[in-house]
Design an enzyme around this catalytic site. Structure first.
Site, short mmCIF file in Angstrom:
data_model
loop_
_atom_site.label_atom_id
_atom_site.label_comp_id
_atom_site.label_asym_id
_atom_site.label_seq_id
_atom_site.Cartn_x
_atom_site.Cartn_y
_atom_site.Cartn_z
CG MET A 49 -1.90 1.14 1.28
SD MET A 49 -3.03 0.93 2.79
CE MET A 49 -2.33 0.77 4.15
NE ARG B 169 -6.58 3.93 9.43
CZ ARG B 169 -7.04 5.22 9.06
NH1 ARG B 169 -8.10 5.24 9.12
NH2 ARG B 169 -6.15 5.92 8.45
CE1 TYR C 26 3.79 -1.07 10.83
CE2 TYR C 26 1.95 -0.68 12.35
CZ TYR C 26 3.07 -1.59 11.60
OH TYR C 26 3.21 -2.77 12.00
CD GLU C 27 -1.64 0.79 7.36
OE1 GLU C 27 -2.23 1.34 6.88
OE2 GLU C 27 -0.40 0.14 6.84
N GLY C 28 -2.06 5.38 10.41
CA GLY C 28 -2.86 6.26 10.73
C GLY C 28 -2.45 6.45 12.49
#
Length: 598
Positions: free
Chosen positions: A162, A295, A439-441
């Protein structure tokens, strides 16, 4: 160093006894997934993760990845372990059946994925994003792209990535600069640099399929001008095998605090050939299909780290002899008592235990909602479940990863000085798990997502539905006098949860900064409330099962005692967050930006 052992008994308790997955599977039309099959998957998963992945965890951390001239070599043993992972069918668990997958619900795969995270987080990083790529391509890709790429992504023969983040832009995708130029053959020439790309380059799969966010030449500014493209490392031949090398090249790998066996890459796209996924300028919606899965998976990473930290701490506390119990020797035949006799050590272990086991039920609850969203034959039920999953996922991602940091640091503390030494394994858990909060927000972004998009987005409707379910549960159990000490604080925290949400929405209508000022504390309060609900359900089941199954009474009594510890020693943390949420926002803005500078 503690050897990983899959917590199968606790997983079975959560799945079968608390959540009743057999009835759940029947409701979504999957009666073929009975308890025996679930247990068989758990047993095999435990053997694979403990026997194949866990032994590579420390060596992988010490060896790390090797980068040379655009190529990455993973640690010794990783390619062979990945081959076994694919051959044993683990890669294809949730993949669509029409492309060679097993089509299993998320809740069947989640416990195995949790085991992977606990046994070897770096190894799991490589395969985790592929499942998200499969979801995005299945939902948004053209039939031609799906036919060409999904079979090998589903089987694990090819791995996916991604590609969002750029050097100048992290979470703010509106600043994205990567370009995609239309070509005469219907493809696009993708050019730009992406950073922090997990598994952007590796030697475990024969091809790597990058999902890349980029802008078309005439795209509008901001996030409304982002499109999603599929860019393979090797362009497939007519026979479907890796062919010509595409100019999508790893420029370097990051030197990181943790997950050192997972390649985190800088990826350079130099007019690399790619194909549009979904509609032009709708790439963010396509990518969110992938990000939501990612997430949830990161939440499971936190759960795995917490579980492994607890296992190590318990083993050490039972074996380490240090001082005598304050009430007198508990093991006079030994030179000193095991440290588990000391109240503060028990406090630490019970904190780990109750957080991990409560978070497990919360994560599996979210998985059930994802199952219903994907499989139920009633559109209204699918929509409701999707809304519930959307509410829970930011909590799962943020709180479970915060929990993992606490659990890992507690594990190090239980070990004392030995915890600071590499050979015992605790310091690796602290290092590996730290990225999960970022990570991933980041967890701050997840908290904003929870409050701004998920709660305020529907004016609290789904949150109210969840809170109503909690009240209904308490009403059903109100005659259960033995559990009054758990139900009373649950009712109280749920009532506070309602009033806090209403108050924050009212205040934010007058001052939008209230959202940012409240988000993290609201997320934490929400999570502690949900864990109180999880422990009340666990205790209710355990009390009944203890009478029905005297041969397993110790297991159930431990659940009830743990629920009491959570209610008395952990849930009061929620009140601290409540007090903060009732405090005016002014103190956050009491300094000018310049006054922060020393």
């Amino acid at each position: 160093m503690t050897a990983f052992k899959a917590p199968l008994r606790d997983m079975r308790f959560a799945l079968h006894e608390v959540l009743d997955v057999s009835s759940h599977y029947a409701a979504i039309g999957r009666s073929d997934l009975n308890a025996e099959l679930v247990d068989a998957v758990l047993e095999e998963g435990g053997r694979f993760t403990a026997g194949v992945l866990a032994p590579l965890n420390r060596s992988g951390d010490e060896e790390g990845v090797t980068f040379n001239n655009g190529e990455v070599k993973t640690p010794d043993g990783f390619p062979e372990a990945y081959r076994q992972f694919c051959e044993n069918g683990w890669a294809s668990m949730t993949g669509p059946e029409e492309y060679g997958g097993q089509g299993l619900p998320v809740s069947m795969a989640a416990p195995f994925h949790e085991m992977m995270m606990a046994a070897n987080l770096s190894f799991r990083v490589y395969s985790g994003l592929t499942e998200g790529a499969v979801l995005a391509l299945t939902k948004h890709g053209s039939e031609a792209l799906k036919d060409e790429y999904l079979p090998k992504l589903v089987s694990g023969e090819w791995l996916g990535t991604m590609c969002l983040t750029e050097p100048h832009a992290g979470t703010d995708l509106a600043l994205l600069r990567t370009k995609a130029e239309p070509q005469a053959d219907g493809s696009y020439a993708v050019s730009g640099t992406k950073i922090f790309i997990s598994g952007g380059e590796q030697d475990m799969s024969s091809n790597i399929i990058h999902l890349v966010l980029a802008r078309l030449p005439d795209a509008p500014a901001g996030v409304k001008g982002i499109s999603l493209f599929l860019v393979p490392k090797f362009l497939p031949t007519e026979a479907g095998e890796p062919g010509e090398r595409n100019p999508a090249v790893c420029g370097s790998v990051e030197h990181k605090m943790g997950i050192k066996a997972a390649a985190t890459c800088v990826m350079n796209f130099d007019s690399a050939k790619g194909w549009l996924i979904g509609d032009e300028n709708k790439g963010l919606a396509c990518m969110f299909t992938m990000m939501n899965d990612a997430r949830f998976q990161v939440g499971l990473q936190g759960l795995g780290i917490g579980e492994m930290a607890y296992q190590g701490a318990v083993e050490y506390a039972l074996e380490r002899l240090q001082s005598r119990a304050l009430s007198g020797p508990q093991h006079p035949e030994l030179a000193a008592d095991p440290i588990i006799v000391h109240p503060d050590v028990r406090r630490m272990l019970l904190t780990q235990k109750t957080l991990v086991e409560g978070c497990r039920v919360l994560a599996y609850d979210a998985a059930l909602a994802l199952d219903i969203e994907h499989f139920h034959d009633d559109a209204a039920e699918r929509k409701l479940a999707g809304t519930r999953a959307a509410l829970l996922i930011p909590i799962v991602k943020s709180f479970l990863t915060d929990m993992s940091a606490e659990a890992a640091n507690i594990g190090m503390q239980v070990y004392g000085g030995h915890g600071f030494i590499r050979e015992w394994g605790m310091e690796q858990l602290v290092r590996d798990g730290r990225i999960t909060q970022i990570y991933e927000g980041t967890n701050g972004i997840q908290s904003l997502d929870l409050l701004r998009r998920k709660v305020m987005g529907d004016q609290g409707a789904e949150l109210t539905r969840l809170q109503d379910e909690i009240d209904a549960f308490c009403q059903q159990q109100e005659s259960n006098v033995a559990l009054a000490s758990l139900l009373t604080p649950l009712l109280s925290v749920n009532a506070h949860w309602r009033s806090l949400a209403a108050d924050i929405m009212q205040r934010s209508a007058q001052n939008p900064e209230e959202i940012g000022g409240c988000a993290t504390d609201f997320m934490q309060f929400s999570a502690y409330a949900l864990l109180a609900y999880a422990w009340a359900r666990m205790a209710t089941v355990a009390a009944k099962r203890a009478q029905e199954n005297p041969e397993d009474v110790e297991f159930y009594q431990a659940k009830i005692a743990s629920a009491r510890f959570y209610a008395e020693r952990i849930l009061p943390r929620a009140d601290m967050h409540r007090q903060v949420l009732k405090t005016p926002l002014d103190s956050l803005f009491g300094l000018t930006a310049e006054q922060f500078v020393r």
